[in-house]
Write a protein that holds these residues in place. Structure first.
Motif, PDB file in Angstrom:
ATOM      1  N   HIS A  11      15.086 -26.436   1.764  1.00 56.03           N
ATOM      2  CA  HIS A  11      14.023 -26.633   2.756  1.00 56.03           C
ATOM      3  C   HIS A  11      13.017 -27.723   2.415  1.00 56.03           C
ATOM      4  O   HIS A  11      12.176 -28.048   3.251  1.00 56.03           O
ATOM      5  N   ASN A  12      13.067 -28.282   1.223  1.00 58.91           N
ATOM      6  CA  ASN A  12      12.151 -29.366   0.833  1.00 58.91           C
ATOM      7  C   ASN A  12      10.684 -28.955   0.980  1.00 58.91           C
ATOM      8  O   ASN A  12       9.831 -29.753   1.365  1.00 58.91           O
ATOM      9  N   ARG A  13      10.382 -27.721   0.654  1.00 64.13           N
ATOM     10  CA  ARG A  13       8.999 -27.228   0.767  1.00 64.13           C
ATOM     11  C   ARG A  13       8.038 -27.996  -0.138  1.00 64.13           C
ATOM     12  O   ARG A  13       6.859 -28.124   0.165  1.00 64.13           O
TER      13      ARG A  13
ATOM     14  N   ARG B 293      11.181 -36.858   4.145  1.00 60.68           N
ATOM     15  CA  ARG B 293      11.109 -35.846   5.207  1.00 60.68           C
ATOM     16  C   ARG B 293      12.278 -36.017   6.171  1.00 60.68           C
ATOM     17  O   ARG B 293      12.576 -37.118   6.606  1.00 60.68           O
ATOM     18  N   GLN B 294      12.895 -34.902   6.459  1.00 60.06           N
ATOM     19  CA  GLN B 294      14.035 -34.846   7.366  1.00 60.06           C
ATOM     20  C   GLN B 294      13.956 -33.548   8.150  1.00 60.06           C
ATOM     21  O   GLN B 294      13.254 -32.609   7.751  1.00 60.06           O
TER      22      GLN B 294
ATOM     23  N   ARG C  53       8.157 -31.083  -0.630  1.00 59.33           N
ATOM     24  CA  ARG C  53       7.994 -32.395   0.029  1.00 59.33           C
ATOM     25  C   ARG C  53       8.107 -33.562  -0.951  1.00 59.33           C
ATOM     26  O   ARG C  53       7.400 -34.558  -0.828  1.00 59.33           O
TER      27      ARG C  53
ATOM     28  N   ARG D 224      14.814 -29.853   9.551  1.00 62.92           N
ATOM     29  CA  ARG D 224      15.285 -28.637   8.873  1.00 62.92           C
ATOM     30  C   ARG D 224      16.814 -28.597   8.920  1.00 62.92           C
ATOM     31  O   ARG D 224      17.427 -28.892   9.931  1.00 62.92           O
TER      32      ARG D 224
END
Length: 117
Positions: free
Chosen positions: A54-56, A62-63, A58, A65
């Protein structure tokens, strides 16, 4: 009225300028094996391999979900999955196996290095 220019989306999103890189040859042996498995489409040794990252934090570009998938890099002598992972983007192909967009973390998502092939 001013003309609106369309923004082009790069095939491989650029990593943030401050993100280090790592050559495939510099990955731990287990990392090279995991990368090979990703490119083959598996089979993967852990049930959670291939699930959404989920790349929480960061720390990756950014992409939307569901764009990133995570894969375990085995840690010798560890009783669990350990902290090492490769995170793969879908890229322009929509498939992590062929995207060419891979990131390595040795510290469970606290930092990343873009894998350079």
């Amino acid at each position: 009225m001013a003309a609106v220019q369309a923004r082009e989306t790069p095939e491989k999103p650029a990593a943030p300028a401050s993100m280090p890189t790592i050559a495939v040859a510099d990955l731990p042996r287990e990392g090279r094996k995991t990368l090979e498995l990703i490119k083959k489409g598996g089979p993967f040794p852990y049930n959670k391999d291939g699930t959404t990252f989920h790349n929480r934090e960061r720390l990756l570009p950014r992409q939307p979900r569901g764009y990133y998938s995570e894969y375990t890099v085995r840690t010798p002598f560890s009783r669990d999955r350990g902290a090492r992972r490769i995170v793969a983007g879908k890229g322009s192909t929509g498939d992590p196996a062929t995207s060419g967009e891979y990131y390595y973390t040795a510290d469970h998502y606290r930092s990343f290095a873009r894998i350079k092939e």
